[in-house]
Design an enzyme around this catalytic site. Structure first.
Site, PDB file in Angstrom:
ATOM      1  CD  GLU A   1     -49.268 106.476 212.972  1.00 17.11           C
ATOM      2  OE1 GLU A   1     -49.713 107.379 213.344  1.00 17.11           O
ATOM      3  OE2 GLU A   1     -49.947 105.374 212.591  1.00 17.11           O
TER       4      GLU A   1
ATOM      5  CG  ASN B   1     -46.978 103.171 211.313  1.00 22.69           C
ATOM      6  OD1 ASN B   1     -45.855 103.463 212.146  1.00 22.69           O
ATOM      7  ND2 ASN B   1     -47.886 103.677 210.634  1.00 22.69           N
TER       8      ASN B   1
ATOM      9  CE  LYS C   1     -51.584 101.760 212.120  1.00 24.89           C
ATOM     10  NZ  LYS C   1     -51.435 103.245 211.476  1.00 24.89           N
TER      11      LYS C   1
ATOM     12  CD  GLU D   1     -50.911 104.273 208.699  1.00 27.40           C
ATOM     13  OE1 GLU D   1     -50.612 103.512 209.199  1.00 27.40           O
ATOM     14  OE2 GLU D   1     -52.061 105.041 208.876  1.00 27.40           O
TER      15      GLU D   1
ATOM     16  CB  CYS E   1     -52.001 104.533 215.216  1.00 22.56           C
ATOM     17  SG  CYS E   1     -53.109 106.267 214.444  1.00 22.56           S
TER      18      CYS E   1
ATOM     19  CG  ASN F   1     -49.347 110.646 212.740  1.00 24.94           C
ATOM     20  OD1 ASN F   1     -49.072 111.776 212.578  1.00 24.94           O
ATOM     21  ND2 ASN F   1     -48.872 109.822 213.559  1.00 24.94           N
TER      22      ASN F   1
HETATM   23  N1  CDT Z   1     -52.253 106.504 211.511  1.00 25.99           N
HETATM   24  C1  CDT Z   1     -54.129 106.202 211.620  1.00 25.99           C
HETATM   25  O1  CDT Z   1     -54.043 104.977 212.000  1.00 25.99           O
HETATM   26  N2  CDT Z   1     -54.943 106.944 211.519  1.00 25.99           N
HETATM   27  C2  CDT Z   1     -56.325 105.750 211.502  1.00 25.99           C
HETATM   28  C3  CDT Z   1     -56.734 107.221 210.723  1.00 25.99           C
HETATM   29  C4  CDT Z   1     -58.541 107.039 210.588  1.00 25.99           C
HETATM   30  S1  CDT Z   1     -58.418 105.553 209.680  1.00 25.99           S
HETATM   31  C5  CDT Z   1     -57.799 106.786 207.753  1.00 25.99           C
HETATM   32  C6  CDT Z   1     -56.491 105.354 213.388  1.00 25.99           C
HETATM   33  O2  CDT Z   1     -57.205 104.354 213.425  1.00 25.99           O
HETATM   34  O3  CDT Z   1     -56.838 107.230 213.506  1.00 25.99           O
END
Ligand code: CDT
Length: 306
Positions: free
Chosen positions: A47, A107, A124, A143, A169, A194
């Site tokens: 991502e 995204n 996304k 995000e 993600c 990420n």
């Molecule tokens: N990029 C992404 O979606 N990261 C989220 C981080 C936790 S929610 C703040 C994930 O689900 O891994």
């Protein structure tokens, strides 16, 4: 029967805030060439693979972050990836921030075939984090400020000799993600992520980040009889430690290959797409065993009603 697709999970280490596409694209090209040397037909990048994870910084004016978004795909800076795909016969999936001509921000992940042609893009669905500055956090996860929720849903494309889907993600934590694609006969789901180790709203989850990452992807693979390729941007980026542990998961739910580092690393597996049928035609024969008439809340209701 066997239908082999050799796939590479192209994990990335950190990208600093001041690094440009000129710094990053050569790293992606190195991994694409490594993939070709390893016999890969498909290489999956994470991502937001072209920049640092910029939602960790608040800006009053969102346009202040415009330089982190792509307005064209390919652009002059990313075209070398498409050229290399064609020359090497290795396709790829690449996550990036998309700014559309009419001002929408998504995204996004693009899927590119072995001839360098775009198969499709996925935007996304589940956008985590928050919209406004929350200074109490060690770092922000904005995000929801910088990306819209896609209205398009999950797609499965006939590509790479199979049926390929994409999630991004946070999507991987939701069972509906896999089922939506399972119901389209998906055979391999590509997921870039990420994931900061520290989760400010509930730090008790920090020690479980690796467990939860594999738990959801392994369950999604097994329950839908599909391969899952999970690809991290890991390591310590601008002071934030993110999960690595990229993995390739079989339709049995077993991890067949996993990253050993938290930096740039290619993880390779030979995926037999025909292994999906073992599960799709037996314990998860949807047509025979599912009870959609029992699941109406799934699409009619958002939150829990007690
Ligand atoms: N990029 C992404 O979606 N990261 C989220 C981080 C936790 S929610 C703040 C994930 O689900 O891994």
């Amino acid at each position: 029967m066997t239908r082999m697709l050799t796939v590479g999970a192209a994990q990335l280490g950190p990208i600093a805030r001041d690094e440009t596409r000129a710094d990053v694209v050569p790293r992606l090209l190195t991994l694409l060439h490594e993939g070709a040397a390893a016999g890969c037909e498909l290489v999956v990048f994470p991502e937001l693979a072209l920049t640092t994870f910029f939602p960790r910084w608040y800006t009053d004016d969102i346009a202040g972050h415009d330089h982190f978004y792509e307005t064209d795909m390919p652009s002059d800076e990313t075209r070398p990836l498409f050229d290399a795909a064609r020359q090497l016969g290795v396709g790829f999936a690449l996550g990036y921030a998309e700014l559309t001509a009419d001002g929408h921000r998504y995204n996004t992940t693009v899927l590119v075939e072995r001839d360098g042609a775009i198969v499709g893009t996925y935007r996304k669905t589940h956008i985590p984090g928050h919209e406004d500055n929350e200074p109490w956090r060690d770092f922000q996860h904005l995000e929801r400020r910088y990306f819209e929720e896609s209205p398009e849903g999950f797609h499965v494309w006939a590509a790479f000799g199979g049926r390929i889907g994409i999630a991004t993600c946070n999507d991987r934590r939701w069972p509906e993600t896999y089922r939506e694609m399972g119901l389209q006969g998906v055979e391999m789901i590509l997921i870039g992520y990420n994931t900061p180790i520290h989760y400010p709203p509930d730090p008790s989850q920090d020690r479980l980040q690796g467990f939860h990452n594999h738990l959801v992807m392994q369950a999604g693979a097994y329950q839908n009889g599909t391969w899952v390729v999970g690809v991290a941007k890991g390591g310590t980026e601008e002071g934030v430690v993110s999960l690595a542990e990229s993995s390739i998961i079989a339709p049995s739910g077993e991890i067949v290959a996993q990253a050993a580092t938290d930096g740039d690393e290619l993880v390779v597996a030979e995926a037999d797409l025909d292994r999906c049928a073992h599960y799709k035609d037996t314990v998860f024969d949807f047509d025979r065993y599912r009870r959609p008439e029992m699941y109406s809340r799934i699409t009619s209701q958002k939150g829990a009603v007690t």
